[in-house]
Design a protein around this motif. Structure first.
Motif, short mmCIF file in Angstrom:
data_model
loop_
_atom_site.label_atom_id
_atom_site.label_comp_id
_atom_site.label_asym_id
_atom_site.label_seq_id
_atom_site.Cartn_x
_atom_site.Cartn_y
_atom_site.Cartn_z
N ALA A 44 0.84 -1.20 0.00
CA ALA A 44 0.00 0.00 0.00
C ALA A 44 0.88 1.25 0.00
CB ALA A 44 -0.92 -0.02 1.22
N HIS A 45 1.91 1.26 0.83
CA HIS A 45 2.80 2.43 0.89
C HIS A 45 3.54 2.64 -0.44
CE1 HIS A 45 2.55 2.47 5.38
NE2 HIS A 45 2.54 3.75 5.07
N GLY A 46 3.87 1.53 -1.10
CA GLY A 46 4.59 1.63 -2.37
C GLY A 46 3.68 1.86 -3.56
N ASP A 47 2.38 2.09 -3.29
CA ASP A 47 1.39 2.34 -4.34
C ASP A 47 1.33 1.18 -5.34
OD1 ASP A 47 -0.62 3.85 -5.48
OD2 ASP A 47 0.73 4.85 -6.90
N ASP A 81 4.58 8.19 -13.08
CA ASP A 81 4.07 9.48 -13.53
C ASP A 81 3.93 10.40 -12.33
OD1 ASP A 81 1.44 9.04 -12.29
OD2 ASP A 81 1.30 7.43 -13.78
N ALA A 82 3.66 11.69 -12.62
CA ALA A 82 3.66 12.70 -11.57
C ALA A 82 2.63 12.39 -10.47
CB ALA A 82 3.41 14.06 -12.16
N ARG A 83 1.44 11.91 -10.89
CA ARG A 83 0.41 11.65 -9.89
C ARG A 83 0.83 10.50 -8.97
NH1 ARG A 83 -4.29 13.12 -8.54
NH2 ARG A 83 -4.63 14.45 -10.34
N SER A 84 1.38 9.44 -9.59
CA SER A 84 1.82 8.31 -8.76
C SER A 84 2.92 8.76 -7.81
CB SER A 84 2.36 7.19 -9.62
OG SER A 84 1.38 6.79 -10.51
N GLU A 85 3.81 9.60 -8.34
CA GLU A 85 4.90 10.06 -7.49
C GLU A 85 4.33 10.84 -6.30
OE1 GLU A 85 8.59 11.72 -8.93
OE2 GLU A 85 8.34 13.40 -7.55
N TYR A 86 3.35 11.67 -6.61
CA TYR A 86 2.76 12.46 -5.54
C TYR A 86 2.14 11.53 -4.49
CZ TYR A 86 -0.32 15.54 -3.02
OH TYR A 86 -0.93 16.21 -2.00
N ARG A 141 12.09 15.96 -9.19
CA ARG A 141 10.79 16.64 -9.23
C ARG A 141 10.69 17.59 -8.04
NH1 ARG A 141 7.67 11.65 -11.28
NH2 ARG A 141 7.93 11.93 -13.51
N PHE A 142 10.60 18.87 -8.33
CA PHE A 142 10.62 19.85 -7.24
C PHE A 142 9.34 19.87 -6.44
CE2 PHE A 142 14.61 22.08 -7.45
CZ PHE A 142 15.15 21.52 -8.60
N SER A 143 8.27 19.34 -7.03
CA SER A 143 7.01 19.25 -6.28
C SER A 143 7.23 18.36 -5.06
CB SER A 143 5.91 18.66 -7.16
OG SER A 143 6.36 17.45 -7.73
N THR A 144 8.11 17.38 -5.19
CA THR A 144 8.42 16.48 -4.09
C THR A 144 9.45 17.11 -3.17
OG1 THR A 144 8.03 14.61 -5.55
CG2 THR A 144 9.31 14.19 -3.57
N ALA A 177 -0.42 15.60 -12.38
CA ALA A 177 0.43 16.32 -11.44
C ALA A 177 -0.27 16.46 -10.10
CB ALA A 177 0.74 17.70 -12.01
N GLY A 178 0.52 16.35 -9.06
CA GLY A 178 -0.04 16.45 -7.72
C GLY A 178 -0.28 17.89 -7.35
N PRO A 179 -0.97 18.12 -6.26
CA PRO A 179 -1.29 19.48 -5.88
C PRO A 179 -0.06 20.33 -5.55
CG PRO A 179 -2.17 17.89 -4.31
CD PRO A 179 -1.59 17.12 -5.43
N HIS A 180 1.09 19.67 -5.31
CA HIS A 180 2.28 20.48 -5.01
C HIS A 180 3.18 20.65 -6.21
CE1 HIS A 180 1.62 20.97 -0.79
NE2 HIS A 180 1.22 19.70 -0.74
N ASP A 181 2.70 20.19 -7.37
CA ASP A 181 3.57 20.28 -8.53
C ASP A 181 3.79 21.73 -8.92
OD1 ASP A 181 4.32 20.04 -11.45
OD2 ASP A 181 4.42 17.99 -10.67
N PRO A 182 5.03 22.07 -9.32
CA PRO A 182 5.27 23.45 -9.71
C PRO A 182 4.29 23.95 -10.76
CG PRO A 182 7.34 22.28 -9.60
CD PRO A 182 6.26 21.28 -9.39
N GLY A 183 3.87 23.07 -11.65
CA GLY A 183 2.95 23.49 -12.70
C GLY A 183 1.51 23.45 -12.27
N HIS A 184 1.28 22.85 -11.14
CA HIS A 184 -0.10 22.62 -10.72
C HIS A 184 -0.60 23.71 -9.77
CE1 HIS A 184 -3.39 19.75 -10.64
NE2 HIS A 184 -3.58 20.12 -9.38
#
Ligand SMILES: Nc1ncnc2c1ncn2[C@@H]1O[C@H](COP(=O)(O)OP(=O)(O)OP(=O)(O)O)[C@@H](O)[C@H]1O
Length: 625
Positions: free
Chosen positions: A453-456, A513-518, A545-548, A611-618
């Motif tokens: 679960a933690h590793g998605d 992908d960005a969402r999975s990473e988030y 990824r700077f969002s992370t 992209a997650g909510p913290h993504d620079p583009g998001h």
């Protein structure tokens, strides 16, 4: 461990595993040694019996000669097969020992040491070779005994013929020199052999197959493989020709001596100084002498090659023993102060170039550190030092004030969990592939489920036909996963340890992908916070990824092995240095320029929703640009 103790330990293993077979083998070998002289004596009696018309003696001698022949021929065939069974019994144990020695080496420095790599390559499957070597040594003893019997009989029947035995000295010496040249050429070409094997793997294994075909590099690589093999064969051929020349010189000498000896015997018979039966005995013995000499040479040749393996085995054993006891301090139960680096510098083994220079850094217990920097800046190397996979070449790393060098590697690693960009693909059952992150919990389905679960990786488990019990890896009739799926499995593995003190994540989401990473980082942060409270766990992550990155408590920017900036996301943005520039560049990369707006918007369908909510583009509202 000495050569002798290594060999005797092999016999002990055989004694424990195949006692009856070993006894039969030794009995047959002893029988074979006894027939050496007996056969010649029986032939002499046969001739004498025939000449003196003594049927009883002639018949008795015929039976003894036939028995000798059978014992020798059948015994030799039986022993050859027994050696394989005995070698098998020992080789499993030996291969286990070799893998154990490799596993005992604390750091991974040896993996870049050509001396180590060459020896381990030599020892691949070496258990079998070493085992054959051990049985070959028994053959050496038997051959020497046969030689002693032949020489004793010659001394009794025809003492001058002993001179022939003296000629065996140079033959054996020259043969040995030739063998040494072959052994040296094998070691000298070990690197080339590895290159040829590497090219062969590239051309035949699936990993590189696609890229090679798309690049159209197949033919060029085949040609390179051919040239490498040809050059290897040439180099080894040279040594083999030289060895053949030496052997020829030795045998020519012996044959000349043999011819003189035969003339001498014929003269003895014609002058009545010897009986015809003696002549037959002498001829049998001298033929036997030659056979024993050849046998000795062949055995020495085999044992010479085996010695090579034995020495590689002993070398590895000494290295493993030398590194097995690094550090005696106790690893703390929980971190109170954190991890401190003082003046840490590092160069990879065999290189002079410093990859890390003068790193001073304190990572407080319970905090998260992100390391950023351009490719090759030294980020992964820093993480490897923290995991104790390498020792710093200068400065110290301290864990709650205790030098990391003083902590036993095994204990520190049992409190470390890590996921690397070049993650391993364990082609096991999915459950095992995750469970190896903490072997003690290989069957703990609840813990494995949480790690998944933690590793998605929950979706992967749901989609696979047998869930966690699915065999992975196409090579083993299992299911082949995509790069991102393999990475999720690797990541899940990193969540297996229950109470880590260090949680290292080196680009663990590069294939996601960005969402999975988030999602993964949210879960990871949750995990880190829980452990930070319980154990003071320090989390160190590397991400492009700077969002992370921005979610970390502390961020350091590495450039050319030095820390050039440090602080929180806000502090670094205010500083307006490298970090702010890179962050802004990445944020801008997500934004459509006005002239490209329609086209970009279509592209954005694949990027922005992920992209997650913290993504620079998001989150344009937080973008510095
Ligand atoms: N095993 C090795 N032996 C010798 N040099 C190495 C080894 N691994 C890395 N290096 C060198 O050390 C330097 C730093 O490598 P490192 O992998 O730490 O960089 P990085 O910042 O993590 O890069 P990336 O972002 O590309 O992963 C590079 O110049 C690299 O060539």
């Amino acid at each position: 461990m000495t050569r002798l103790s290594a060999i005797t330990s092999l016999y002990r293993v055989a004694w424990g595993e195949q006692r009856r077979l070993l006894v039969t083998y030794l009995a047959l070998l002893a029988g074979d040694v006894l027939t050496t002289g007996l056969f010649g004596l029986a032939l002499r009696a046969l001739i004498e019996g025939a000449l003196h018309r003594d049927l009883r003696v002639a018949l008795g001698a015929t039976v003894v000669a036939a028995l000798c022949w059978t014992t020798s021929a059948v015994g030799s065939w039986a022993r050859t097969n027994m050696v394989y069974l005995l070698a098998e019994a020992v080789s499993v144990e030996l291969d286990t020992r070799i893998l154990g020695m490799v596993g005992r080496l604390d750091t991974v420095e040896h993996l870049e040491n050509p001396e180590y790599v060459d020896r381990v390559a030599l020892l691949r499957g070496g258990g079998d070779l070493l085992a054959h070597y051990a049985w070959g040594l028994l053959d050496v003893v038997a051959t020497l005994l046969r030689l002693a019997i032949v020489l004793t009989l010659l001394a009794v029947v025809a003492p001058p013929m002993l001179a022939l035995a003296l000629l065996l000295g140079p033959v054996l010496w020259l043969q040995r020199r030739g063998q040494q040249r072959i052994s040296h050429s094998l070691l000298a070409t070990a690197e080339g052999t590895r290159l040829a094997d590497h090219l062969y793997s590239l051309l035949t294994e699936p990993a590189a197959g696609m890229e090679i075909r798309i690049a159209g590099a197949g033919e060029a690589l085949q040609e390179r493989a051919r040239l490498t093999r040809t050059s290897l064969i040439r180099q080894q051929e040279h040594a083999r020709w030289a060895a053949a020349g030496l052997a020829l010189a030795g045998w020519t000498l012996f044959v000349l001596g043999y011819a003189v000896a035969l003339l001498f015997i014929m003269d003895s018979v014609s002058s009545g100084r010897a009986e015809p039966g003696d002549v037959l005995l002498v001829i049998t013995l001298t033929m036997n002498l030659r056979a024993q000499a050849e046998g000795t040479i062949a055995t020495l040749q085999r044992t010479g090659e085996g010695l090579h393996f034995l020495d590689a085995y002993l070398w590895l054993n000494a290295r493993a023993a030398g590194t097995a006891s690094s550090g005696r301090a106790a690893v703390p139960d929980r971190l109170d102060a954190g991890i401190t680096l003082r003046g840490v510098s590092f160069s990879y083994p065999g290189t002079e170039l410093p990859v890390l220079r003068d790193i001073d850094l304190h990572v407080p217990a319970g905090s998260t550190l992100a390391i950023v920097g351009e490719h090759g800046a030294g980020k992964s190397t820093l993480v490897k030092l923290l995991c104790k996979l390498y020792e710093p070449t200068g400065g110290t790393i301290a864990v709650d004030g205790v030098p990391l060098a003083d902590l036993p590697a095994e204990q520190w690693r049992s409190r470390t969990t890590a996921s690397f960009q070049d993650y391993a693909r364990f082609a096991f059952l999915l459950r095992e592939s995750v469970g190896v992150g903490d072997l003690s919990a290989l069957d703990d389905l609840a813990r494995i489920g949480r790690a998944v679960a933690h590793g998605d990786a929950e979706l992967i488990v749901e989609q696979l036909p047998s869930g966690l019990e699915t065999q992975l890896g196409g090579l083993f009739d299992g299911l082949e996963l995509s790069g991102g799926q393999w990475q999720r499995v690797a990541l899940s593995r990193a969540f297996m340890r229950p109470t880590p003190l260090l949680f290292a994540l080196d680009e663990p989401t590069a294939s996601l992908d960005a969402r999975s990473e988030y999602t993964v980082y949210q879960r990871q942060l949750e995990f880190a916070k829980r452990h930070a409270r319980a154990s003071g766990t320090v989390t160190v992550m590397i991400s492009h990824r700077f969002s992370t990155v921005r979610t970390a408590d502390h961020i350091v920017v590495l450039s050319d092995g030095r820390i050039v900036e440090r602080g929180s996301h806000e502090e670094l943005m205010t500083l307006g240095g490298n970090y702010a520039e890179l962050y802004t560049l990445q944020a801008d990369g997500y934004k459509p320029s006005p002239s490209q707006a329609p086209a970009r918007r279509r592209d954005a369908v694949s990027v922005t929703p992920q992209a997650g909510p913290h993504d620079p583009g998001h989150r344009p509202s937080t973008d510095p640009s």
